[in-house]
Design a protein around this motif. Structure first.
Motif, PDB file in Angstrom:
ATOM      1  N   VAL A 103       4.777  -2.853  -3.831  1.00  0.00           N
ATOM      2  CA  VAL A 103       5.025  -3.576  -2.592  1.00  0.00           C
ATOM      3  C   VAL A 103       3.827  -4.477  -2.313  1.00  0.00           C
ATOM      4  O   VAL A 103       2.686  -3.995  -2.290  1.00  0.00           O
ATOM      5  CB  VAL A 103       5.228  -2.620  -1.398  1.00  0.00           C
ATOM      6  CG1 VAL A 103       5.560  -3.414  -0.133  1.00  0.00           C
ATOM      7  CG2 VAL A 103       6.306  -1.591  -1.688  1.00  0.00           C
ATOM      8  N   ASP A 104       4.064  -5.771  -2.099  1.00  0.00           N
ATOM      9  CA  ASP A 104       3.020  -6.675  -1.649  1.00  0.00           C
ATOM     10  C   ASP A 104       2.955  -6.568  -0.127  1.00  0.00           C
ATOM     11  O   ASP A 104       3.925  -6.883   0.572  1.00  0.00           O
ATOM     12  CB  ASP A 104       3.352  -8.110  -2.072  1.00  0.00           C
ATOM     13  CG  ASP A 104       2.197  -9.076  -1.818  1.00  0.00           C
ATOM     14  OD1 ASP A 104       1.412  -8.832  -0.879  1.00  0.00           O
ATOM     15  OD2 ASP A 104       2.094 -10.073  -2.555  1.00  0.00           O
ATOM     16  N   LEU A 105       1.832  -6.107   0.389  1.00  0.00           N
ATOM     17  CA  LEU A 105       1.706  -5.841   1.816  1.00  0.00           C
ATOM     18  C   LEU A 105       1.370  -7.074   2.648  1.00  0.00           C
ATOM     19  O   LEU A 105       1.237  -6.973   3.874  1.00  0.00           O
ATOM     20  CB  LEU A 105       0.640  -4.762   2.048  1.00  0.00           C
ATOM     21  CG  LEU A 105       0.968  -3.373   1.489  1.00  0.00           C
ATOM     22  CD1 LEU A 105      -0.205  -2.426   1.718  1.00  0.00           C
ATOM     23  CD2 LEU A 105       2.235  -2.809   2.119  1.00  0.00           C
ATOM     24  N   ALA A 106       1.244  -8.237   2.017  1.00  0.00           N
ATOM     25  CA  ALA A 106       0.862  -9.441   2.763  1.00  0.00           C
ATOM     26  C   ALA A 106       1.779  -9.717   3.961  1.00  0.00           C
ATOM     27  O   ALA A 106       1.284 -10.023   5.051  1.00  0.00           O
ATOM     28  CB  ALA A 106       0.813 -10.645   1.828  1.00  0.00           C
ATOM     29  N   PRO A 107       3.125  -9.598   3.835  1.00  0.00           N
ATOM     30  CA  PRO A 107       3.991  -9.888   4.986  1.00  0.00           C
ATOM     31  C   PRO A 107       4.079  -8.728   5.991  1.00  0.00           C
ATOM     32  O   PRO A 107       4.758  -8.857   7.006  1.00  0.00           O
ATOM     33  CB  PRO A 107       5.363 -10.139   4.357  1.00  0.00           C
ATOM     34  CG  PRO A 107       5.131 -10.256   2.890  1.00  0.00           C
ATOM     35  CD  PRO A 107       3.920  -9.433   2.612  1.00  0.00           C
ATOM     36  N   SER A 108       3.447  -7.603   5.714  1.00  0.00           N
ATOM     37  CA  SER A 108       3.655  -6.401   6.515  1.00  0.00           C
ATOM     38  C   SER A 108       2.961  -6.419   7.861  1.00  0.00           C
ATOM     39  O   SER A 108       3.361  -5.720   8.785  1.00  0.00           O
ATOM     40  CB  SER A 108       3.190  -5.166   5.738  1.00  0.00           C
ATOM     41  OG  SER A 108       1.768  -5.148   5.646  1.00  0.00           O
ATOM     42  N   GLY A 109       1.881  -7.183   7.970  1.00  0.00           N
ATOM     43  CA  GLY A 109       1.091  -7.137   9.190  1.00  0.00           C
ATOM     44  C   GLY A 109       0.165  -5.943   9.266  1.00  0.00           C
ATOM     45  O   GLY A 109      -0.449  -5.692  10.309  1.00  0.00           O
ATOM     46  N   TRP A 110       0.046  -5.204   8.177  1.00  0.00           N
ATOM     47  CA  TRP A 110      -0.836  -4.032   8.167  1.00  0.00           C
ATOM     48  C   TRP A 110      -2.275  -4.488   7.918  1.00  0.00           C
ATOM     49  O   TRP A 110      -2.603  -5.005   6.851  1.00  0.00           O
ATOM     50  CB  TRP A 110      -0.420  -3.057   7.069  1.00  0.00           C
ATOM     51  CG  TRP A 110       0.883  -2.359   7.330  1.00  0.00           C
ATOM     52  CD1 TRP A 110       1.768  -2.588   8.338  1.00  0.00           C
ATOM     53  CD2 TRP A 110       1.448  -1.309   6.539  1.00  0.00           C
ATOM     54  NE1 TRP A 110       2.849  -1.755   8.237  1.00  0.00           N
ATOM     55  CE2 TRP A 110       2.683  -0.955   7.146  1.00  0.00           C
ATOM     56  CE3 TRP A 110       1.049  -0.643   5.392  1.00  0.00           C
ATOM     57  CZ2 TRP A 110       3.506   0.032   6.643  1.00  0.00           C
ATOM     58  CZ3 TRP A 110       1.867   0.347   4.881  1.00  0.00           C
ATOM     59  CH2 TRP A 110       3.086   0.694   5.503  1.00  0.00           C
ATOM     60  N   ALA A 111      -3.131  -4.276   8.882  1.00  0.00           N
ATOM     61  CA  ALA A 111      -4.539  -4.618   8.739  1.00  0.00           C
ATOM     62  C   ALA A 111      -5.234  -3.605   7.840  1.00  0.00           C
ATOM     63  O   ALA A 111      -4.827  -2.435   7.764  1.00  0.00           O
ATOM     64  CB  ALA A 111      -5.216  -4.650  10.104  1.00  0.00           C
ATOM     65  N   ASP A 112      -6.305  -4.048   7.164  1.00  0.00           N
ATOM     66  CA  ASP A 112      -7.010  -3.168   6.225  1.00  0.00           C
ATOM     67  C   ASP A 112      -7.463  -1.875   6.869  1.00  0.00           C
ATOM     68  O   ASP A 112      -7.337  -0.790   6.286  1.00  0.00           O
ATOM     69  CB  ASP A 112      -8.212  -3.900   5.625  1.00  0.00           C
ATOM     70  CG  ASP A 112      -7.851  -4.637   4.339  1.00  0.00           C
ATOM     71  OD1 ASP A 112      -6.643  -4.724   4.039  1.00  0.00           O
ATOM     72  OD2 ASP A 112      -8.765  -5.104   3.645  1.00  0.00           O
ATOM     73  N   GLU A 113      -7.996  -1.970   8.082  1.00  0.00           N
ATOM     74  CA  GLU A 113      -8.514  -0.763   8.726  1.00  0.00           C
ATOM     75  C   GLU A 113      -7.407   0.214   9.120  1.00  0.00           C
ATOM     76  O   GLU A 113      -7.655   1.394   9.358  1.00  0.00           O
ATOM     77  CB  GLU A 113      -9.348  -1.134   9.957  1.00  0.00           C
ATOM     78  CG  GLU A 113      -8.604  -1.869  11.049  1.00  0.00           C
ATOM     79  CD  GLU A 113      -8.609  -3.376  10.866  1.00  0.00           C
ATOM     80  OE1 GLU A 113      -8.304  -4.085  11.853  1.00  0.00           O
ATOM     81  OE2 GLU A 113      -8.925  -3.852   9.738  1.00  0.00           O
ATOM     82  N   GLU A 114      -6.167  -0.272   9.170  1.00  0.00           N
ATOM     83  CA  GLU A 114      -5.038   0.588   9.527  1.00  0.00           C
ATOM     84  C   GLU A 114      -4.346   1.207   8.319  1.00  0.00           C
ATOM     85  O   GLU A 114      -3.478   2.074   8.475  1.00  0.00           O
ATOM     86  CB  GLU A 114      -3.973  -0.220  10.278  1.00  0.00           C
ATOM     87  CG  GLU A 114      -4.417  -0.804  11.595  1.00  0.00           C
ATOM     88  CD  GLU A 114      -3.331  -1.672  12.214  1.00  0.00           C
ATOM     89  OE1 GLU A 114      -3.380  -1.852  13.437  1.00  0.00           O
ATOM     90  OE2 GLU A 114      -2.445  -2.155  11.466  1.00  0.00           O
ATOM     91  N   LEU A 115      -4.706   0.763   7.117  1.00  0.00           N
ATOM     92  CA  LEU A 115      -3.942   1.151   5.935  1.00  0.00           C
ATOM     93  C   LEU A 115      -3.806   2.660   5.744  1.00  0.00           C
ATOM     94  O   LEU A 115      -2.704   3.145   5.467  1.00  0.00           O
ATOM     95  CB  LEU A 115      -4.544   0.504   4.679  1.00  0.00           C
ATOM     96  CG  LEU A 115      -4.167  -0.960   4.457  1.00  0.00           C
ATOM     97  CD1 LEU A 115      -4.873  -1.522   3.237  1.00  0.00           C
ATOM     98  CD2 LEU A 115      -2.660  -1.115   4.305  1.00  0.00           C
TER      99      LEU A 115
END
Length: 452
Positions: free
Chosen positions: A107-119
């Motif tokens: 899964v490419d997370l770019a469109p997800s809106g998931w910030a790095d600190e939230e991963l």
């Protein structure tokens, strides 16, 4: 900003589905496949793996190592249903989902809106939501800046865990790994690398790239040097249409009766046609695969001259191809498949063409192949009563086949929502007993998918 790629791998998928749906098998050694004397293990539960059972092992060896394990035939409708739930969930996170198989995806997370600190928190939500929607399956998840790092992270998290790699720690993460950990490095390549003193990924980084190219060739040598530094420019490719749909049977004994083989082809052509129709395609090519007792294999691809999803036409093409095969030496495996898809039916405009070539057909990652490894005395057992298959009795309700033979069927009556059930034996032709489809999954969408 670095890319963030997620790799998800369902844990011991086929076996886990069986344990979920069969309460009496939870926590016990379960092997899917390998049920006949020529069987091959498709998946083993973690309990069975403790005995050394693994995928692609012969059934005979698996039974020697784990004689008390439950050996079950495949229930592909149940696996497909659970896989669809998982892939749909991933597409709620991001539209950029690349399934690699029923149980694995990038899964490419770019469109997800998931910030790095939230991963880390988001990944744990994903794993919990997957377990809830599939009613008990678990997955291992890895996140990295490129595909192969994400996959290595998920492998490090197995079973039932997660590993989110920060960009700054990725190179240190892979440095001590054996060169075999890098995708594409098989036993032969590993032997060549070890032969020139390269044992780990860190060793590769210090190697002369010209020496790698001289030893492995331009493409492989250059690619390996790039991967050692975590460079992987492969993109996540959203799901493409399947290139072929097929099914195969491996027989307990070699079959020499042409009428019997034709009967099996008709049954399997119907199964292929159902899946073809469900996918919304029409096929222009039918391929027959025949493997003999000495493992020589012949494949025959027959053009239909039009496009169809009709089971009778698919079966007729397979049977016509079978007439060109001498089955007297004994057939070990028989398969039929369709390919060359279009989205509209086409009438036959010309006579059948025939393409015949030796050896195995090319197999792509988009091929959907089902192989049920069940001893066949009739057509996949009378009434479909192979170990693990779903049945229902008019009086006792739903259950699954514990075993069958000598005109009898032993059933354990339980479902995924019950506790371990009782066992009863019936005549194979008992009118109150019938094969049924797997129970559907009933839990739907809930919770938080992020910015989608």
């Amino acid at each position: 900003m670095s890319r963030r790629i997620l790799h998800l791998d369902l844990d011991a998928f086929y076996a886990a589905v069986e344990q979920r749906d069969k309460p009496s098998l939870r926590g016990k050694a379960v092997v899917v496949g390998g049920s006949g004397p020529r069987g091959v293990v498709a998946t083993a539960s973690y309990e069975a793996r403790k005995f050394g059972v693994r995928s692609a092992m012969s059934g005979a060896e698996a039974k020697r190592r784990a004689p008390h394990a439950a050996f079950l035939g495949g229930r592909f409708p149940a696996y497909h249903a659970s896989s669809k739930v998982v892939m749909d969930l991933l597409r709620e996170v991001s539209p950029l989902v690349e399934p690699l198989s029923l149980d694995e995806a990038f899964v490419d997370l770019a469109p997800s809106g998931w910030a790095d600190e939230e991963l880390p928190e988001r990944v744990e939500w994903l794993r919990a939501e997957l377990e809830r929607r599939t009613e008990g399956l678990t997955a291992s998840v890895g996140v990295g800046s490129v595909k192969f790092l994400a996959k290595l992270a998920s492998e490090d998290a197995k079973p039932n865990g997660s590993r989110v790699l920060k960009p700054e720690e990725e190179l240190d993460f892979i440095a001590p790994m054996a060169v075999r950990a890098i995708p594409g490095v098989g036993p032969a390549t590993e032997q060549r690398l070890v032969g020139i003193g390269l044992y780990t990924v860190e060793d590769l980084r210090g190697a002369d790239r010209r020496e790698l190219i001289r030893e492995l060739g331009q493409a492989a040598g250059h690619g390996l040097a790039e991967l050692a530094w975590g460079r992987d420019d492969r993109r996540v490719e959203p799901q493409r249409d399947p290139k072929s749909i097929s099914t195969e049977d491996t027989f307990a004994v070699d079959l020499t009766e042409r009428a019997h083989l034709e009967q099996i082809l008709r049954r399997d052509a119907a199964a292929v046609a159902r899946r073809l129709t469900k996918a919304g395609f029409f096929a222009r090519t039918v391929t027959l695969k025949v493997r003999f007792g000495d493992f020589t294999t012949r494949t025959i691809a027959r053009s239909l001259g039009g496009a169809t999803d009709d089971a009778d036409e698919i079966a007729a093409a397979g049977i016509a191809s079978l007439t060109d095969v001498d089955v007297r030496p004994g057939v070990r495996l028989l398969g039929i498949g369709v390919s060359n898809f279009v989205t509209a039916a086409q009438e036959r405009l010309f006579d059948d063409g025939l393409l015949d070539g030796p050896g195995e057909p090319a197999v792509s990652s988009d091929e959907i192949t089902e192989e049920l490894d069940v001893p066949l005395s009739g057509v996949r057992g009378r009434g479909g009563y192979y170990p693990g298959s779903d049945v229902e009795h008019d009086e006792h309700g739903r259950g699954w086949v514990w075993g069958s033979g000598l005109g009898r069927v032993t059933v354990r009556f339980e479902t995924r929502h019950s506790g371990p059930g009782r066992i009863a034996t019936f005549a194979v032709d008992d009118p109150a007993l019938k094969s049924v489809d797997p129970e559907p999954l009933i839990r739907g969408r809930q919770g938080w998918a992020g910015g989608v």
